[in-house]
Motif scaffolding. Structure first.
Motif, PDB file in Angstrom:
ATOM      1  N   PRO A  26       5.642  -5.431  -4.522  1.00 20.97           N
ATOM      2  CA  PRO A  26       4.191  -5.648  -4.547  1.00 20.97           C
ATOM      3  C   PRO A  26       3.399  -4.444  -5.043  1.00 20.97           C
ATOM      4  O   PRO A  26       2.433  -4.596  -5.798  1.00 20.97           O
ATOM      5  CB  PRO A  26       3.863  -5.975  -3.090  1.00 20.97           C
ATOM      6  CG  PRO A  26       5.121  -6.522  -2.517  1.00 20.97           C
ATOM      7  CD  PRO A  26       6.233  -5.803  -3.219  1.00 20.97           C
ATOM      8  N   ARG A  27       3.798  -3.241  -4.634  1.00 20.03           N
ATOM      9  CA  ARG A  27       3.050  -2.056  -5.055  1.00 20.03           C
ATOM     10  C   ARG A  27       3.172  -1.829  -6.560  1.00 20.03           C
ATOM     11  O   ARG A  27       2.221  -1.381  -7.217  1.00 20.03           O
ATOM     12  CB  ARG A  27       3.561  -0.826  -4.296  1.00 20.03           C
ATOM     13  CG  ARG A  27       2.854   0.479  -4.666  1.00 20.03           C
ATOM     14  CD  ARG A  27       1.362   0.426  -4.317  1.00 20.03           C
ATOM     15  NE  ARG A  27       0.677   1.655  -4.660  1.00 20.03           N
ATOM     16  CZ  ARG A  27       0.144   1.908  -5.851  1.00 20.03           C
ATOM     17  NH1 ARG A  27       0.231   0.992  -6.811  1.00 20.03           N
ATOM     18  NH2 ARG A  27      -0.479   3.035  -6.085  1.00 20.03           N
ATOM     19  N   ILE A  28       4.330  -2.140  -7.125  1.00 24.32           N
ATOM     20  CA  ILE A  28       4.533  -2.001  -8.568  1.00 24.32           C
ATOM     21  C   ILE A  28       3.737  -3.069  -9.317  1.00 24.32           C
ATOM     22  O   ILE A  28       3.136  -2.803 -10.358  1.00 24.32           O
ATOM     23  CB  ILE A  28       6.030  -2.087  -8.915  1.00 24.32           C
ATOM     24  CG1 ILE A  28       6.799  -0.969  -8.208  1.00 24.32           C
ATOM     25  CG2 ILE A  28       6.236  -2.018 -10.418  1.00 24.32           C
ATOM     26  CD1 ILE A  28       6.362   0.429  -8.577  1.00 24.32           C
ATOM     27  N   ALA A  29       3.709  -4.272  -8.779  1.00 20.92           N
ATOM     28  CA  ALA A  29       2.943  -5.352  -9.417  1.00 20.92           C
ATOM     29  C   ALA A  29       1.458  -5.021  -9.456  1.00 20.92           C
ATOM     30  O   ALA A  29       0.745  -5.446 -10.381  1.00 20.92           O
ATOM     31  CB  ALA A  29       3.174  -6.661  -8.675  1.00 20.92           C
ATOM     32  N   ALA A  30       0.981  -4.257  -8.472  1.00 16.60           N
ATOM     33  CA  ALA A  30      -0.442  -3.913  -8.396  1.00 16.60           C
ATOM     34  C   ALA A  30      -0.764  -2.576  -9.046  1.00 16.60           C
ATOM     35  O   ALA A  30      -1.929  -2.145  -9.020  1.00 16.60           O
ATOM     36  CB  ALA A  30      -0.875  -3.887  -6.929  1.00 16.60           C
ATOM     37  N   ARG A  68       0.806  -1.222   0.000  1.00 20.78           N
ATOM     38  CA  ARG A  68       0.000   0.000   0.000  1.00 20.78           C
ATOM     39  C   ARG A  68       0.840   1.275   0.000  1.00 20.78           C
ATOM     40  O   ARG A  68       0.300   2.371   0.098  1.00 20.78           O
ATOM     41  CB  ARG A  68      -0.933   0.017   1.221  1.00 20.78           C
ATOM     42  CG  ARG A  68      -2.027  -1.041   1.193  1.00 20.78           C
ATOM     43  CD  ARG A  68      -3.035  -0.824   2.314  1.00 20.78           C
ATOM     44  NE  ARG A  68      -3.723   0.455   2.186  1.00 20.78           N
ATOM     45  CZ  ARG A  68      -3.525   1.499   2.989  1.00 20.78           C
ATOM     46  NH1 ARG A  68      -2.655   1.431   3.982  1.00 20.78           N
ATOM     47  NH2 ARG A  68      -4.185   2.622   2.816  1.00 20.78           N
ATOM     48  N   VAL A  69       2.134   1.151  -0.148  1.00 15.81           N
ATOM     49  CA  VAL A  69       2.975   2.339  -0.089  1.00 15.81           C
ATOM     50  C   VAL A  69       2.675   3.253  -1.281  1.00 15.81           C
ATOM     51  O   VAL A  69       2.596   2.792  -2.421  1.00 15.81           O
ATOM     52  CB  VAL A  69       4.477   1.944  -0.058  1.00 15.81           C
ATOM     53  CG1 VAL A  69       4.883   1.171  -1.314  1.00 15.81           C
ATOM     54  CG2 VAL A  69       5.352   3.172   0.129  1.00 15.81           C
ATOM     55  N   PRO A  70       2.467   4.546  -1.046  1.00 13.60           N
ATOM     56  CA  PRO A  70       2.233   5.470  -2.169  1.00 13.60           C
ATOM     57  C   PRO A  70       3.434   5.488  -3.120  1.00 13.60           C
ATOM     58  O   PRO A  70       4.583   5.346  -2.684  1.00 13.60           O
ATOM     59  CB  PRO A  70       2.049   6.821  -1.478  1.00 13.60           C
ATOM     60  CG  PRO A  70       1.626   6.487  -0.078  1.00 13.60           C
ATOM     61  CD  PRO A  70       2.350   5.216   0.259  1.00 13.60           C
ATOM     62  N   LEU A  71       3.162   5.683  -4.399  1.00 18.41           N
ATOM     63  CA  LEU A  71       4.232   5.615  -5.390  1.00 18.41           C
ATOM     64  C   LEU A  71       5.292   6.680  -5.173  1.00 18.41           C
ATOM     65  O   LEU A  71       6.485   6.439  -5.393  1.00 18.41           O
ATOM     66  CB  LEU A  71       3.644   5.725  -6.796  1.00 18.41           C
ATOM     67  CG  LEU A  71       2.810   4.521  -7.261  1.00 18.41           C
ATOM     68  CD1 LEU A  71       2.274   4.760  -8.657  1.00 18.41           C
ATOM     69  CD2 LEU A  71       3.656   3.249  -7.221  1.00 18.41           C
ATOM     70  N   ASP A  72       4.892   7.876  -4.724  1.00 21.43           N
ATOM     71  CA  ASP A  72       5.900   8.907  -4.528  1.00 21.43           C
ATOM     72  C   ASP A  72       6.854   8.548  -3.389  1.00 21.43           C
ATOM     73  O   ASP A  72       8.064   8.809  -3.458  1.00 21.43           O
ATOM     74  CB  ASP A  72       5.241  10.269  -4.269  1.00 21.43           C
ATOM     75  CG  ASP A  72       4.465  10.292  -2.963  1.00 21.43           C
ATOM     76  OD1 ASP A  72       3.569   9.440  -2.773  1.00 21.43           O
ATOM     77  OD2 ASP A  72       4.750  11.159  -2.109  1.00 21.43           O
ATOM     78  N   VAL A  73       6.303   7.901  -2.351  1.00 23.69           N
ATOM     79  CA  VAL A  73       7.162   7.448  -1.253  1.00 23.69           C
ATOM     80  C   VAL A  73       8.068   6.322  -1.731  1.00 23.69           C
ATOM     81  O   VAL A  73       9.269   6.292  -1.424  1.00 23.69           O
ATOM     82  CB  VAL A  73       6.308   6.979  -0.056  1.00 23.69           C
ATOM     83  CG1 VAL A  73       7.195   6.380   1.043  1.00 23.69           C
ATOM     84  CG2 VAL A  73       5.483   8.131   0.501  1.00 23.69           C
ATOM     85  N   LEU A  74       7.508   5.413  -2.519  1.00 26.18           N
ATOM     86  CA  LEU A  74       8.278   4.268  -2.992  1.00 26.18           C
ATOM     87  C   LEU A  74       9.445   4.696  -3.873  1.00 26.18           C
ATOM     88  O   LEU A  74      10.568   4.198  -3.728  1.00 26.18           O
ATOM     89  CB  LEU A  74       7.361   3.310  -3.759  1.00 26.18           C
ATOM     90  CG  LEU A  74       8.013   2.034  -4.289  1.00 26.18           C
ATOM     91  CD1 LEU A  74       8.691   1.256  -3.177  1.00 26.18           C
ATOM     92  CD2 LEU A  74       6.973   1.159  -4.986  1.00 26.18           C
ATOM     93  N   THR A  75       9.203   5.622  -4.767  1.00 27.64           N
ATOM     94  CA  THR A  75      10.298   6.052  -5.642  1.00 27.64           C
ATOM     95  C   THR A  75      11.376   6.797  -4.860  1.00 27.64           C
ATOM     96  O   THR A  75      12.560   6.700  -5.172  1.00 27.64           O
ATOM     97  CB  THR A  75       9.759   6.942  -6.781  1.00 27.64           C
ATOM     98  OG1 THR A  75       8.990   8.016  -6.229  1.00 27.64           O
ATOM     99  CG2 THR A  75       8.880   6.142  -7.718  1.00 27.64           C
TER     100      THR A  75
END
Length: 511
Positions: A332-336, A311-318
């Motif tokens: 997982p967040r990228i796969a979803a 569930r991590v937001p994409l901006d946080v993940l990048t």
């Protein structure tokens, strides 16, 4: 070990007659590969079982033996394997429930679908480890009964059993409504009070490190609580109070539960132990605000756990990806990610974002091809194994970035035979690329000959069916046993050579 026979036993092109001959001379080593053959018939399985009885257990698990093939009194381990697969006979369970061998009764206790009278006999077994094993796998009604067992070790495995009813798990955590346990493994063996050394020097000691008992069975009680906290069937309301528990292990057990309320997550996010925070960071129960708080955590493992949170937001993940070494992993967040998010990531000015989405292997062709032409080597390396890339694009990758992407290009399922050959001739070829080429189903004889020059790829190339038969035959005398085994297992080994090998090694009678 006879490397030639061991390899031949795994050769998928071997005739049924030669398999029969190998079975006739099989030892334990050769039998390992014979058992793994997909074409093994029931008759061959029975013959192998009679030749090497130790292989009966895997044969039973593969469904290659029938009850008529097994004597439970003489071959109890094979009978237990069949009972575990629910292909054995009920009378076997009754026989083995009274076995004088503790290991047999313990294995039986883990088998599903046992007759009711056998379960009753195991509940009354004189050795607590048998009862504890039964409790681990018991049905809800049996687990509920065993929760009140006088031995704390049995209660521990009931607490770990996901079939245990929720109200029983809640009672195990607090002890309320259950009679007090009278024994544990510590006071069974030692005079209390007793504390077991964490680094016990005795190799045959069965007590857990740090186990202790002062008459209250405190270490096992702690383990019961920990097992129940890990158990997803334990009710949420029974576990939330442990967020502030003085025991690190209990707080840690709580941190990855997906049913945690926000206020409990907030308390765990402030835990002094990085391991607790790291497990919480990966937990999909935490909300966006807490995710952003944990993204600034000073501990590397906490931030890494957050990167794996679905569930991590994409901006946080990048942002995290730029500071962490994620490696060749699809998060997982990228796969979803939705199609719109995929496009957004692929067009991001941040190369770390493009690297993340390039790990997907289901990208639309236009996005895949755009990433293949990216100016950043890390992005191109990530997308290089993606199916559907043309030979021209794969070659362009190598021309632009050379050794940085060579190995990943070699893993692409659509890499052509000609490209694989050219990769082996690359002036700065990474040695690891030889291993990937040697595994590739499209590798040519020429490419494989090059791979044979690398010690780490040699055995892989020796087993590739595209290797010319004369070369395979030559490798049968290699100094490396692993290469010999691979060559003997190669389905392109000439049948006449395979038959001659078996003959020379004593598996065939002289003509």
């Amino acid at each position: 070990m006879n490397h030639l026979l061991y390899g031949l036993a795994a050769n998928t092109a071997l005739s049924s007659e030669l398999v029969d001959r190998l079975i006739a001379v099989a030892d334990e080593d050769i039998a390992v590969n014979l058992v793994g053959r997909a074409d093994l018939s029931h008759a061959q399985a029975v013959a192998l079982f009679s030749r090497v009885e130790e292989r009966g257990v895997p044969l039973a698990y593969q469904g290659l033996l029938t009850p008529a093939d097994v004597d439970p009194a003489a071959q109890p381990l094979v009978a237990l394997a069949m009972l575990d697969e629910q292909t054995g006979r009920p009378e076997w369970a009754r026989l083995l429930a009274t076995s004088p061998v503790l290991a047999h009764r313990k294995k039986l206790a883990a088998c599903p679908g046992l007759p009711a009278d056998v379960v009753e006999a195991l509940v009354a077994d004189p050795d607590v480890c048998v009862v504890a094993e039964l409790a681990w796998w018991a049905t809800p009604d049996v687990a509920a009964t065993l929760a009140g067992h006088p031995h704390a070790e049995v209660r521990l495995t009931v607490a770990a059993n996901e079939a245990t009813p929720p109200d029983v798990l809640a009672a195990l955590i607090t002890g309320e409504g259950l009679p007090a346990a009278r024994r544990c493994l510590v006071c069974d063996r030692e005079t209390t009070p007793f504390v077991h050394e964490p680094d016990c020097p005795w190799p045959d000691c069965e007590l857990r490190p740090g186990a202790s008992c002062d008459g209250s069975h405190e270490s096992t009680t702690h383990d019961i609580q920990r097992a129940a906290l890990h158990n997803p069937a334990t009710p949420t309301e029974a576990v939330v109070g442990f967020a502030d528990h003085p025991s690190l292990l209990l707080r840690w057990a709580l941190a990855d539960r997906p049913d945690l309320p926000p206020e409990v997550c907030a308390r765990l996010a402030a835990d002094p132990a990085p391991g607790v925070r790291a497990d919480l960071a990966e937990n999909p129960a935490i909300d966006d605000a807490l995710i952003r708080t944990l993204a600034d955590d000073h501990d590397h493992d906490v931030r890494r756990g957050l990167a794996h949170n679905p569930r991590v937001p994409l901006d946080v993940l990048t942002r995290l990806a730029g500071a962490l070494r994620i490696g060749a992993a699809l998060l997982p967040r990228i796969a979803a990610a939705s199609p719109a998010e995929v496009r957004q990531l692929a067009q991001s000015p941040n190369p770390d974002a493009r690297v993340l989405v390039a790990q997907r292997r289901d990208l639309p062709p236009e996005i895949r091809d755009a990433l293949a032409c990216d100016a950043d080597a890390k992005v191109v390396k990530s997308v290089a194994p993606h199916p559907g890339l043309s030979e021209a694009r794969l070659r362009a990758m190598v021309d632009r970035f050379g050794v940085q992407v060579l190995t990943r290009v070699a893993t692409n399922p659509d890499a052509s035979p000609a490209l694989l050959e050219d990769l082996t001739r690359h002036e700065r070829a990474a040695r690891r690329a030889f291993r990937e080429i040697a595994r590739h189903p499209k590798a040519t004889a020429q490419a494989l000959l090059a791979c044979l020059t690398d010690p780490r790829a040699r055995h892989l190339a020796a087993g590739h069916p595209a290797l010319p038969p004369p070369v395979i035959v030559g490798l049968l005398d290699d100094a490396d046993g692993q290469v010999v085994e691979a060559a003997a297992a190669n389905p392109s080994l000439p049948p006449a050579v395979a038959a001659d090998l078996v003959h020379r090694l004593g598996a065939l009678p002289s003509e």
